[in-house]
Scaffold this motif. Structure first.
Motif, mmCIF file in Angstrom:
data_model
loop_
_atom_site.group_PDB
_atom_site.id
_atom_site.type_symbol
_atom_site.label_atom_id
_atom_site.label_comp_id
_atom_site.label_asym_id
_atom_site.label_seq_id
_atom_site.Cartn_x
_atom_site.Cartn_y
_atom_site.Cartn_z
ATOM 1 N N ARG A 101 0.845 -1.184 0.000
ATOM 2 C CA ARG A 101 0.000 0.000 0.000
ATOM 3 C C ARG A 101 0.888 1.245 0.000
ATOM 4 N N GLU A 102 0.535 2.234 -0.816
ATOM 5 C CA GLU A 102 1.333 3.442 -0.893
ATOM 6 C C GLU A 102 0.464 4.669 -0.679
ATOM 7 N N LEU A 103 1.090 5.701 -0.132
ATOM 8 C CA LEU A 103 0.404 6.956 0.121
ATOM 9 C C LEU A 103 0.279 7.745 -1.177
ATOM 10 N N VAL A 104 -0.904 8.267 -1.431
ATOM 11 C CA VAL A 104 -1.152 9.018 -2.663
ATOM 12 C C VAL A 104 -1.215 10.519 -2.391
ATOM 13 N N ALA A 105 -1.975 10.903 -1.350
ATOM 14 C CA ALA A 105 -2.163 12.325 -1.078
ATOM 15 C C ALA A 105 -2.664 12.507 0.347
ATOM 16 N N SER A 109 -6.661 19.455 8.160
ATOM 17 C CA SER A 109 -7.952 20.065 8.453
ATOM 18 C C SER A 109 -8.015 21.498 7.934
ATOM 19 N N GLY A 110 -6.857 22.134 7.826
ATOM 20 C CA GLY A 110 -6.806 23.494 7.327
ATOM 21 C C GLY A 110 -6.634 23.605 5.826
ATOM 22 N N GLY A 111 -6.479 22.452 5.167
ATOM 23 C CA GLY A 111 -6.412 22.449 3.705
ATOM 24 C C GLY A 111 -5.022 22.372 3.116
ATOM 25 N N SER A 112 -3.999 22.161 3.920
ATOM 26 C CA SER A 112 -2.657 21.963 3.365
ATOM 27 C C SER A 112 -2.583 20.590 2.730
ATOM 28 N N ILE A 113 -1.963 20.536 1.555
ATOM 29 C CA ILE A 113 -2.023 19.338 0.720
ATOM 30 C C ILE A 113 -0.633 18.892 0.306
ATOM 31 N N ASN A 114 -0.459 17.564 0.235
ATOM 32 C CA ASN A 114 0.752 16.988 -0.338
ATOM 33 C C ASN A 114 0.383 15.807 -1.213
ATOM 34 N N TYR A 115 1.165 15.593 -2.255
ATOM 35 C CA TYR A 115 0.936 14.503 -3.198
ATOM 36 C C TYR A 115 2.183 13.676 -3.388
ATOM 37 N N ALA A 116 1.978 12.400 -3.681
ATOM 38 C CA ALA A 116 3.076 11.583 -4.155
ATOM 39 C C ALA A 116 3.501 12.100 -5.522
ATOM 40 N N PHE A 119 -3.821 14.382 -9.907
ATOM 41 C CA PHE A 119 -4.824 14.102 -8.877
ATOM 42 C C PHE A 119 -5.017 15.342 -8.003
ATOM 43 N N THR A 120 -6.233 15.507 -7.489
ATOM 44 C CA THR A 120 -6.543 16.597 -6.576
ATOM 45 C C THR A 120 -7.328 16.046 -5.390
ATOM 46 N N ILE A 121 -6.793 16.267 -4.195
ATOM 47 C CA ILE A 121 -7.475 15.861 -2.979
ATOM 48 C C ILE A 121 -8.212 17.076 -2.408
ATOM 49 N N SER A 122 -9.383 16.824 -1.860
ATOM 50 C CA SER A 122 -10.149 17.889 -1.224
ATOM 51 C C SER A 122 -10.988 17.266 -0.115
ATOM 52 N N ARG A 123 -11.550 18.108 0.722
ATOM 53 C CA ARG A 123 -12.369 17.605 1.816
ATOM 54 C C ARG A 123 -13.510 18.567 2.096
ATOM 55 N N ASP A 124 -14.590 18.007 2.613
ATOM 56 C CA ASP A 124 -15.740 18.792 3.044
ATOM 57 C C ASP A 124 -16.013 18.386 4.487
ATOM 58 N N ASN A 125 -15.557 19.184 5.425
ATOM 59 C CA ASN A 125 -15.681 18.820 6.840
ATOM 60 C C ASN A 125 -17.143 18.771 7.283
ATOM 61 N N ALA A 126 -17.990 19.558 6.665
ATOM 62 C CA ALA A 126 -19.410 19.543 7.022
ATOM 63 C C ALA A 126 -20.060 18.222 6.649
ATOM 64 N N LYS A 127 -19.518 17.560 5.622
ATOM 65 C CA LYS A 127 -20.065 16.284 5.166
ATOM 66 C C LYS A 127 -19.221 15.108 5.614
ATOM 67 N N ASN A 128 -18.150 15.375 6.377
ATOM 68 C CA ASN A 128 -17.241 14.293 6.803
ATOM 69 C C ASN A 128 -16.785 13.459 5.605
ATOM 70 N N THR A 129 -16.417 14.135 4.546
ATOM 71 C CA THR A 129 -16.070 13.447 3.311
ATOM 72 C C THR A 129 -14.782 14.007 2.731
ATOM 73 N N VAL A 130 -13.944 13.106 2.232
ATOM 74 C CA VAL A 130 -12.745 13.495 1.505
ATOM 75 C C VAL A 130 -12.851 12.938 0.094
#
Length: 118
Positions: free
Chosen positions: A45-49, A53-60, A67-78
């Protein structure tokens, strides 16, 4: 206990796109760093992204710019938006979360299969 449910995988041709979602139960989601991992057949298993909680992002390096990672804390969804997919992106994709330097503190979900093939 937090549970993770990944969805959105499928079969796509090279160059295509998919958007993965990961819904988390529980109240700790908004405080966690969330991450997407993948595991190809016969590989570890490898880390992708990751996204804080503040929106700082890192990618492999292998997915940066595609690829683009994002999150919606109100929906508990990434989310993971995957563009310009390549056959080597074929894997089961999982999400997880944590704090500090550990981003796999939640019991693993079932993952979602992504297959890139012509």
């Amino acid at each position: 206990q937090v549970q993770l449910v990944e969805s959105g995988g499928g079969v796509v041709q090279p160059g295509g796109s998919l958007r993965l979602s990961c819904a988390a139960s529980g109240s700790i989601f908004s405080r966690y760093i969330m991450a997407w991992y993948r595991q190809a057949p016969g590989k570890q298993r490898e880390l992708v992204a990751t996204i804080t909680s503040g929106g700082s992002i890192n990618y492999a390096g292998s997915v940066k710019g595609r690829f683009t990672i994002s999150r919606d804390n109100a929906k508990n969804t990434v989310y993971l938006q995957m563009n310009s997919l390549k056959p080597e992106d074929t894997a089961v994709y999982y999400c997880n979360g944590g704090s500090g330097i550990r981003w796999d503190l939640i019991p693993w979900g079932q993952g979602t299969q992504v297959t890139v093939s012509s």
